[in-house]
Design a protein around this motif. Structure first.
Motif, mmCIF file in Angstrom:
data_model
loop_
_atom_site.group_PDB
_atom_site.id
_atom_site.type_symbol
_atom_site.label_atom_id
_atom_site.label_comp_id
_atom_site.label_asym_id
_atom_site.label_seq_id
_atom_site.Cartn_x
_atom_site.Cartn_y
_atom_site.Cartn_z
ATOM 1 N N GLY A 177 30.392 -7.199 19.406
ATOM 2 C CA GLY A 177 29.970 -6.104 20.278
ATOM 3 C C GLY A 177 28.688 -6.448 20.994
ATOM 4 O O GLY A 177 28.543 -6.227 22.205
ATOM 5 N N TRP A 178 27.778 -7.052 20.254
ATOM 6 C CA TRP A 178 26.501 -7.405 20.883
ATOM 7 C C TRP A 178 26.646 -8.620 21.777
ATOM 8 O O TRP A 178 25.958 -8.788 22.759
ATOM 9 N N GLN A 179 27.534 -9.511 21.317
ATOM 10 C CA GLN A 179 27.737 -10.724 22.093
ATOM 11 C C GLN A 179 28.236 -10.372 23.493
ATOM 12 O O GLN A 179 27.813 -10.931 24.483
ATOM 13 N N ASP A 180 29.168 -9.398 23.513
ATOM 14 C CA ASP A 180 29.691 -8.968 24.803
ATOM 15 C C ASP A 180 28.562 -8.382 25.635
ATOM 16 O O ASP A 180 28.570 -8.479 26.855
ATOM 17 N N SER A 181 27.604 -7.804 24.915
ATOM 18 C CA SER A 181 26.463 -7.302 25.664
ATOM 19 C C SER A 181 25.438 -8.407 25.856
ATOM 20 O O SER A 181 24.258 -8.153 26.013
ATOM 21 N N ALA A 182 25.898 -9.660 25.760
ATOM 22 C CA ALA A 182 25.053 -10.775 26.165
ATOM 23 C C ALA A 182 24.976 -10.680 27.678
ATOM 24 O O ALA A 182 25.283 -11.595 28.424
ATOM 25 N N LEU A 227 21.989 -14.923 15.264
ATOM 26 C CA LEU A 227 23.053 -14.147 14.615
ATOM 27 C C LEU A 227 24.328 -14.981 14.501
ATOM 28 O O LEU A 227 24.976 -15.033 13.467
ATOM 29 N N HIS A 228 24.619 -15.653 15.603
ATOM 30 C CA HIS A 228 25.815 -16.486 15.630
ATOM 31 C C HIS A 228 25.751 -17.539 14.527
ATOM 32 O O HIS A 228 26.713 -17.732 13.774
ATOM 33 N N GLU A 229 24.615 -18.217 14.426
ATOM 34 C CA GLU A 229 24.463 -19.259 13.407
ATOM 35 C C GLU A 229 24.589 -18.662 12.004
ATOM 36 O O GLU A 229 25.189 -19.248 11.112
ATOM 37 N N LEU A 230 24.016 -17.483 11.846
ATOM 38 C CA LEU A 230 24.060 -16.809 10.554
ATOM 39 C C LEU A 230 25.508 -16.511 10.153
ATOM 40 O O LEU A 230 25.916 -16.675 9.005
ATOM 41 N N LEU A 231 26.274 -16.077 11.144
ATOM 42 C CA LEU A 231 27.675 -15.748 10.866
ATOM 43 C C LEU A 231 28.470 -16.999 10.510
ATOM 44 O O LEU A 231 29.313 -16.979 9.614
ATOM 45 N N VAL A 232 28.163 -18.101 11.221
ATOM 46 C CA VAL A 232 28.844 -19.361 10.911
ATOM 47 C C VAL A 232 28.525 -19.773 9.482
ATOM 48 O O VAL A 232 29.402 -20.175 8.702
ATOM 49 N N LEU A 233 27.245 -19.640 9.125
ATOM 50 C CA LEU A 233 26.808 -19.985 7.780
ATOM 51 C C LEU A 233 27.541 -19.114 6.755
ATOM 52 O O LEU A 233 28.059 -19.601 5.749
ATOM 53 N N GLY A 234 27.587 -17.810 7.046
ATOM 54 C CA GLY A 234 28.247 -16.873 6.139
ATOM 55 C C GLY A 234 29.710 -17.246 5.954
ATOM 56 O O GLY A 234 30.239 -17.228 4.841
ATOM 57 N N GLU A 235 30.346 -17.633 7.064
ATOM 58 C CA GLU A 235 31.762 -17.984 7.001
ATOM 59 C C GLU A 235 31.989 -19.189 6.091
ATOM 60 O O GLU A 235 32.853 -19.191 5.235
ATOM 61 N N ARG A 236 31.109 -20.200 6.264
ATOM 62 C CA ARG A 236 31.237 -21.391 5.419
ATOM 63 C C ARG A 236 31.021 -21.035 3.953
ATOM 64 O O ARG A 236 31.705 -21.540 3.067
ATOM 65 N N PHE A 237 30.032 -20.174 3.722
ATOM 66 C CA PHE A 237 29.731 -19.774 2.363
ATOM 67 C C PHE A 237 30.954 -19.109 1.728
ATOM 68 O O PHE A 237 31.340 -19.421 0.602
#
Lengths: 336, 231
Positions: free
Chosen positions: A88-93, A198-208
């Motif tokens: 949602g926020w990304q789209d509001s990039a 945020l994007h990096e955090l989500l990638v990290l979370g996904e790997r975790f």
């Protein structure tokens, strides 16, 4: 004595068919297929009945499996929600282009029309000063104070939605410059830093979550493997006798594979229950959190397809765990 | 039906459990296998069941050389051989009927035919009225007869018995032996391993005696050439 004689007569009857060939009775292929299917059905239902005959033990084993499945699944679902929120926020990039305050409405319309022709721009929302002011009044909490102002201090703002999102920072910056070049535009705001974080955090979370899910899947395999090792050990005698009278490995293996399958399905069902309970417990705080972010995102609970995938996955894990255990232990049990 | 052609079985580097054993048991022949404990009786039976493989020599069952039977074919070979164990090897989690039906289930016989065959076999050993009982509720002699019913329910060409009367009194032993005689008379090859001398003497059957893995007495002739002929 009379009994023995009658037994003799029976024996003669019993054996009359066999004497000629002295061969084992043959079974037709269709009968074999039917028997194979019947044994599958028997193994399937008998293994379930066997598990249900020790309900507490079975429940505990399924619960362990359920926890091991629910943990990564729950994390994955939360991550998905976070990603949705982030999306949602990304789209509001988006860029906010603040126009010069004195810009005439006609000039603004012309500028909008020319910008809309730019292939890098997906859409433009025009926020007039009046609309901006009323929104500001509503959300800022300043309310009536703003009414005291003599004139509206806010400029017209173009909310520009670019086609390429934050993957392409350079193009975004280039676009920013292009827009800024127009004399009507005061400044263009584009903040990518926090989005990237945020994007990096989500990638990290996904790997975790993937790592955790892999580890816990191995855990489930081991749990089922160990449980089946005990089940095999308990039925050692039966296995020996079955092999002795001509049972193939497949025949011996079958009930255990179904046992593993049932453990997997049981664990999967329990994990769905766990996830629903936890989801209900978390629903309120999540909703208020979402409210704070003014996001329209719907709460990412368990969908029907997710439940199906989860059950299928846990059933596969159960079956696989059974294979591992059975392959290792059945070979060791041979008649001696 | 069973032919041992110069069989030697050695466990590890130790002594020979069996050395140069030759015999041939024809169809419809019944023989006793005797000898002291550890003489090699069990090893000989295990070679027939393909629980063990010989170190040297060939075992032929119904003309088929067991050296050519792969591991995956072993179950199918075992279905042609009925075995009676000293300790019955019955399963106590199911009824007498289901115990006897096990070989038929394994070979994939339709359920309705199974019932007929199981009842015929139980009738043969005089236990038809016990089909619904649990084997635990039966006496030692009855359990042994259930074991025999299971061994013959598939109508095997060969019946092996390992100390079938080990735990039974003489009267029960005689009854069991009579059953074996009946099977012999309808063409089954019967091989009974026992060291019950009085039992052996009461029957008029050929005897093979093992001592330290050697056949020191063999009442049945070995006719290698006849055994090698394809059936």
């Amino acid at each position: 004595m009379a009994k023995r004689n009658s037994a003799k007569v029976q024996g003669a009857k019993l054996s009359s068919a066999k004497v000629s060939g002295g061969k084992v009775s043959r079974v037709s292929t269709i009968d074999l297929l039917k028997a194979w299917w019947a044994h599958h059905k028997d193994s399937c239902s008998n293994s379930l009945l066997r598990l249900l005959s020790t309900p507490v033990q079975t429940f505990l084993t399924c619960l362990v499996i359920a926890i091991a499945i629910a943990l990564p699944t729950g994390l994955f679902l939360s991550l998905q929600s976070a990603q949705q929120l982030g999306q949602g926020w990304q789209d509001s990039a988006q860029m906010s282009a603040f126009l010069e305050r004195g810009a005439k409405p006609l000039a603004i319309e012309k500028l909008q029309a020319s910008l809309e022709k730019n292939p890098s721009i997906k859409s433009i929302d025009v926020v007039s000063p009046a609309k901006a002011l009323s929104e500001f009044q509503r959300y800022s909490g300043l309310g009536d104070v703003l009414l005291e102002l003599d004139e509206n201090p806010l400029p017209t703002v173009f909310i520009i939605q670019p086609v390429n999102t934050l993957d392409d920072t350079k193009q975004l910056s280039a676009l920013q410059k292009t827009i800024e070049a127009s004399p009507l535009i005061d400044t263009v705001q584009l903040d990518l830093g926090w989005l990237r974080r945020l994007h990096e955090l989500l990638v990290l979370g996904e790997r975790f979550v993937i790592a955790l899910a892999s580890l816990l899947s191995i855990g489930v395999l081991l749990i089922i493997g160990n449980t089946l090792r005990l089940a095999i050990e308990n039925r050692r005698e039966e296995i020996v006798v079955t092999k002795m009278v001509g049972g193939t490995n497949g025949f011996v293996r079958r009930p255990f594979l179904y046992t593993g399958l049932w453990y997997g399905i049981g664990g999967g069902l329990l994990s769905v229950v766990l996830l629903i309970v936890i989801g209900l417990w978390l629903a309120d705080p999540i909703n208020s959190l979402i409210g704070l972010y003014e996001s329209e995102y719907s709460q990412g609970g368990l969908s029907v397809s997710a439940v199906a995938v989860l059950l299928l996955g846990s059933a596969c894990l159960g079956w696989l765990g059974a294979w591992v255990a059975v392959a290792r232990h059945l070979r060791q049990i041979e008649p001696t | 039906m069973i032919c041992f052609d110069n069989i030697t079985k050695r466990y590890g580097e130790g002594h020979d459990a069996l050395g140069n054993v030759n015999f041939e048991l024809a169809s419809g022949q019944m023989a006793f296998l005797t000898g002291h404990s550890g003489a090699g009786k069990s090893t000989l039976l295990k070679l027939i069941m393909l629980i063990e493989r010989p170190t040297r020599g060939n075992v032929l069952i119904g003309g088929k050389n067991l050296a050519q039977v792969s591991a995956s074919q072993i179950p199918y070979l075992r279905r042609q051989i009925g075995v009676v164990f000293q300790n019955h090897q019955l399963l106590f989690d199911r009824s007498v009927f289901d115990n006897v039906a096990l070989p038929l289930q394994i070979s994939g016989m339709p359920a309705k035919d199974q019932g007929r065959r199981v009842r015929a076999a139980l009738d043969k050993v005089g236990l038809l009225h016990k089909e619904k009982s649990n084997p635990l509720a039966l006496s030692g002699g009855e359990q042994q007869r259930v074991g025999i019913a299971r061994a013959v329910v598939n109508k095997p060409a060969i019946l092996l018995a390992d100390e079938p009367t080990g735990n039974l009194d003489p009267k029960l032993s005689a009854e069991i032996m009579q059953l074996f005689q009946d099977f012999k008379s309808v063409g089954v090859s019967v091989l009974i391993a026992t060291h019950d001398i009085s039992l052996i003497n009461s029957m008029n059957c050929p005897i093979m005696e093992l001592s330290d893995g050697r056949l020191i007495r063999n009442d049945i002739e070995h006719v290698a050439s006849a055994a090698m002929e394809p059936h």
